[in-house]
Scaffold this motif. Structure first.
Motif, PDB file in Angstrom:
ATOM      1  N   ILE A   4       0.834  -1.198   0.000  1.00 39.93           N
ATOM      2  CA  ILE A   4       0.000   0.000   0.000  1.00 39.93           C
ATOM      3  C   ILE A   4       0.870   1.250   0.000  1.00 39.93           C
ATOM      4  CG2 ILE A   4      -1.709   1.316   1.295  1.00 39.93           C
ATOM      5  CD1 ILE A   4      -2.881  -1.342   2.220  1.00 39.93           C
ATOM      6  N   ALA A   5       1.734   1.384   1.004  1.00 37.01           N
ATOM      7  CA  ALA A   5       2.554   2.590   1.132  1.00 37.01           C
ATOM      8  C   ALA A   5       3.530   2.410   2.286  1.00 37.01           C
ATOM      9  CB  ALA A   5       1.669   3.800   1.407  1.00 37.01           C
ATOM     10  N   PRO A   6       4.535   3.283   2.367  1.00 39.17           N
ATOM     11  CA  PRO A   6       5.383   3.269   3.560  1.00 39.17           C
ATOM     12  C   PRO A   6       4.528   3.534   4.800  1.00 39.17           C
ATOM     13  CG  PRO A   6       6.398   4.588   1.846  1.00 39.17           C
ATOM     14  CD  PRO A   6       5.007   4.254   1.376  1.00 39.17           C
ATOM     15  N   ILE A   7       4.923   2.958   5.917  1.00 37.72           N
ATOM     16  CA  ILE A   7       4.173   3.134   7.159  1.00 37.72           C
ATOM     17  C   ILE A   7       4.230   4.595   7.589  1.00 37.72           C
ATOM     18  CG2 ILE A   7       4.066   2.551   9.620  1.00 37.72           C
ATOM     19  CD1 ILE A   7       5.342  -0.140   8.915  1.00 37.72           C
ATOM     20  N   LYS A   8       3.087   5.102   8.013  1.00 35.72           N
ATOM     21  CA  LYS A   8       3.021   6.423   8.635  1.00 35.72           C
ATOM     22  C   LYS A   8       2.663   6.201  10.093  1.00 35.72           C
ATOM     23  CE  LYS A   8       1.828   9.009   4.555  1.00 35.72           C
ATOM     24  NZ  LYS A   8       0.917   9.909   3.903  1.00 35.72           N
ATOM     25  N   TYR A  16      -3.428   3.627  10.242  1.00 37.99           N
ATOM     26  CA  TYR A  16      -4.113   2.753   9.287  1.00 37.99           C
ATOM     27  C   TYR A  16      -4.187   3.468   7.936  1.00 37.99           C
ATOM     28  CZ  TYR A  16      -7.423  -0.821   7.810  1.00 37.99           C
ATOM     29  OH  TYR A  16      -8.026  -1.869   7.170  1.00 37.99           O
ATOM     30  N   PRO A  17      -4.082   2.738   6.834  1.00 35.70           N
ATOM     31  CA  PRO A  17      -4.131   3.391   5.515  1.00 35.70           C
ATOM     32  C   PRO A  17      -5.407   4.208   5.330  1.00 35.70           C
ATOM     33  CG  PRO A  17      -3.576   1.069   5.299  1.00 35.70           C
ATOM     34  CD  PRO A  17      -3.931   1.288   6.725  1.00 35.70           C
ATOM     35  N   SER A  18      -5.282   5.271   4.554  1.00 35.52           N
ATOM     36  CA  SER A  18      -6.444   6.124   4.269  1.00 35.52           C
ATOM     37  C   SER A  18      -7.453   5.369   3.407  1.00 35.52           C
ATOM     38  CB  SER A  18      -5.997   7.396   3.546  1.00 35.52           C
ATOM     39  OG  SER A  18      -5.557   7.074   2.237  1.00 35.52           O
ATOM     40  N   GLN A  19      -8.640   5.911   3.330  1.00 32.92           N
ATOM     41  CA  GLN A  19      -9.677   5.287   2.501  1.00 32.92           C
ATOM     42  C   GLN A  19      -9.250   5.256   1.037  1.00 32.92           C
ATOM     43  OE1 GLN A  19     -13.333   7.370   3.295  1.00 32.92           O
ATOM     44  NE2 GLN A  19     -13.533   6.509   5.336  1.00 32.92           N
ATOM     45  N   GLN A  24      -7.366   2.075  -3.720  1.00 36.19           N
ATOM     46  CA  GLN A  24      -6.348   1.733  -4.719  1.00 36.19           C
ATOM     47  C   GLN A  24      -5.877   0.297  -4.552  1.00 36.19           C
ATOM     48  OE1 GLN A  24      -3.353   4.762  -4.284  1.00 36.19           O
ATOM     49  NE2 GLN A  24      -4.598   6.325  -5.281  1.00 36.19           N
ATOM     50  N   ALA A  25      -5.690  -0.139  -3.320  1.00 33.02           N
ATOM     51  CA  ALA A  25      -5.272  -1.525  -3.073  1.00 33.02           C
ATOM     52  C   ALA A  25      -6.339  -2.504  -3.550  1.00 33.02           C
ATOM     53  CB  ALA A  25      -4.983  -1.731  -1.586  1.00 33.02           C
ATOM     54  N   ARG A  26      -7.599  -2.202  -3.270  1.00 35.29           N
ATOM     55  CA  ARG A  26      -8.690  -3.091  -3.710  1.00 35.29           C
ATOM     56  C   ARG A  26      -8.793  -3.128  -5.230  1.00 35.29           C
ATOM     57  NH1 ARG A  26     -11.451  -0.569   1.052  1.00 35.29           N
ATOM     58  NH2 ARG A  26     -11.316  -2.184   2.656  1.00 35.29           N
ATOM     59  N   ALA A  27      -8.505  -2.011  -5.874  1.00 41.36           N
ATOM     60  CA  ALA A  27      -8.519  -1.986  -7.337  1.00 41.36           C
ATOM     61  C   ALA A  27      -7.436  -2.920  -7.883  1.00 41.36           C
ATOM     62  CB  ALA A  27      -8.318  -0.571  -7.861  1.00 41.36           C
ATOM     63  N   GLN A  28      -6.296  -2.962  -7.234  1.00 36.53           N
ATOM     64  CA  GLN A  28      -5.238  -3.880  -7.657  1.00 36.53           C
ATOM     65  C   GLN A  28      -5.665  -5.322  -7.438  1.00 36.53           C
ATOM     66  OE1 GLN A  28      -1.668  -2.695  -5.580  1.00 36.53           O
ATOM     67  NE2 GLN A  28      -1.113  -1.276  -7.201  1.00 36.53           N
ATOM     68  N   PHE A  29      -6.370  -5.587  -6.330  1.00 32.11           N
ATOM     69  CA  PHE A  29      -6.887  -6.936  -6.096  1.00 32.11           C
ATOM     70  C   PHE A  29      -7.798  -7.354  -7.242  1.00 32.11           C
ATOM     71  CE2 PHE A  29      -6.819  -6.309  -1.229  1.00 32.11           C
ATOM     72  CZ  PHE A  29      -5.556  -6.842  -1.135  1.00 32.11           C
ATOM     73  N   ASP A  30      -8.702  -6.462  -7.624  1.00 33.92           N
ATOM     74  CA  ASP A  30      -9.665  -6.778  -8.676  1.00 33.92           C
ATOM     75  C   ASP A  30      -8.978  -6.982 -10.017  1.00 33.92           C
ATOM     76  OD1 ASP A  30     -11.649  -6.614  -6.797  1.00 33.92           O
ATOM     77  OD2 ASP A  30     -12.191  -4.554  -7.292  1.00 33.92           O
ATOM     78  N   PHE A  31      -7.885  -6.275 -10.236  1.00 37.73           N
ATOM     79  CA  PHE A  31      -7.148  -6.391 -11.494  1.00 37.73           C
ATOM     80  C   PHE A  31      -6.362  -7.698 -11.571  1.00 37.73           C
ATOM     81  CE2 PHE A  31      -3.364  -5.377 -14.124  1.00 37.73           C
ATOM     82  CZ  PHE A  31      -4.020  -5.185 -15.320  1.00 37.73           C
ATOM     83  N   LYS A 122     -10.277  14.342   9.324  1.00 40.28           N
ATOM     84  CA  LYS A 122      -9.692  15.552   9.883  1.00 40.28           C
ATOM     85  C   LYS A 122      -8.208  15.343  10.203  1.00 40.28           C
ATOM     86  CE  LYS A 122     -10.093  18.549  13.898  1.00 40.28           C
ATOM     87  NZ  LYS A 122     -10.821  18.766  15.141  1.00 40.28           N
ATOM     88  N   SER A 123      -7.867  14.220  10.784  1.00 40.01           N
ATOM     89  CA  SER A 123      -6.473  14.001  11.167  1.00 40.01           C
ATOM     90  C   SER A 123      -5.610  13.573   9.982  1.00 40.01           C
ATOM     91  CB  SER A 123      -6.373  12.977  12.297  1.00 40.01           C
ATOM     92  OG  SER A 123      -6.899  11.746  11.880  1.00 40.01           O
ATOM     93  N   GLU A 124      -6.237  13.157   8.884  1.00 41.67           N
ATOM     94  CA  GLU A 124      -5.463  12.815   7.696  1.00 41.67           C
ATOM     95  C   GLU A 124      -5.028  14.054   6.930  1.00 41.67           C
ATOM     96  OE1 GLU A 124      -7.433   8.499   6.641  1.00 41.67           O
ATOM     97  OE2 GLU A 124      -7.828  10.190   5.358  1.00 41.67           O
ATOM     98  N   VAL A 125      -5.718  15.166   7.149  1.00 40.16           N
ATOM     99  CA  VAL A 125      -5.395  16.397   6.446  1.00 40.16           C
ATOM    100  C   VAL A 125      -4.074  16.929   6.989  1.00 40.16           C
ATOM    101  CG1 VAL A 125      -6.115  18.774   6.004  1.00 40.16           C
ATOM    102  CG2 VAL A 125      -7.797  16.935   6.032  1.00 40.16           C
ATOM    103  N   PRO A 126      -3.067  17.119   6.136  1.00 37.43           N
ATOM    104  CA  PRO A 126      -1.778  17.612   6.624  1.00 37.43           C
ATOM    105  C   PRO A 126      -1.903  19.043   7.134  1.00 37.43           C
ATOM    106  CG  PRO A 126      -1.785  17.509   4.235  1.00 37.43           C
ATOM    107  CD  PRO A 126      -3.078  16.893   4.706  1.00 37.43           C
TER     108      PRO A 126
END
Length: 152
Positions: A4-8, A16-19, A24-31, A122-126
């Protein structure tokens, strides 16, 4: 199977990864869908997702599902820094055949920590400094955007 991405980190815990990252990860699963889930990714200091799919007749699905999960956990379970953040399970049946799907979100940390936190929008917004915003937003516009997010 999907990196998914480097750990934050947020307050010393894995974020936890953003929505959007999960979409994007689920789209890769479907592909790239494999019944066995494919080989799990194990990049250090990254968040990963794995989809495990077990299909079979209802009389044998429990055994098939346990074998599919066991394969994943046998491979990843002893890796240093491996930790499951979430494990969601869903099932479906059609004409006597059952499909069980597992979605596992996990991390492989080089310096293992404990716990994780699901961030809100709210907390995901930089945090953007109000000075030096240049020609994108004025300081007052940035403050207005912050107020809009605070209201949610």
């Amino acid at each position: 199977m999907t990196r998914i991405a480097p750990i934050k980190y947020y307050q010393g815990r894995v974020a936890y990864p953003s929505q959007e990252q999960m979409r994007q990860a689920r789209a890769q699963f479907d592909f790239i869908e494999h019944d066995d889930g494919g080989r799990p990714t194990e990049d250090r200091d990254c968040t990963h997702a794995q989809r495990i799919i077990a299909r079979g007749p209802s009389s044998q699905i429990r055994r098939i599902d346990e074998q599919a999960q066991q394969k994943f956990f046998d491979y990843m379970g002893y890796k240093y820094g491996f930790r499951v953040l979430s494990h969601e399970k869903s099932s479906d049946s059609h004409r006597g055949e059952v499909t069980i799907t597992h979605e596992i979100v996990y991390v492989v940390e080089s310096q293992p920590t404990k716990g994780y936190v699901k961030l809100t929008l709210k907390s995901e917004v930089p945090q953007v400094p109000t000075d030096g915003c240049g020609d994108i937003f004025s300081g007052e516009e940035v403050n207005e955007i912050r107020r809009m997010f605070d209201q949610k």
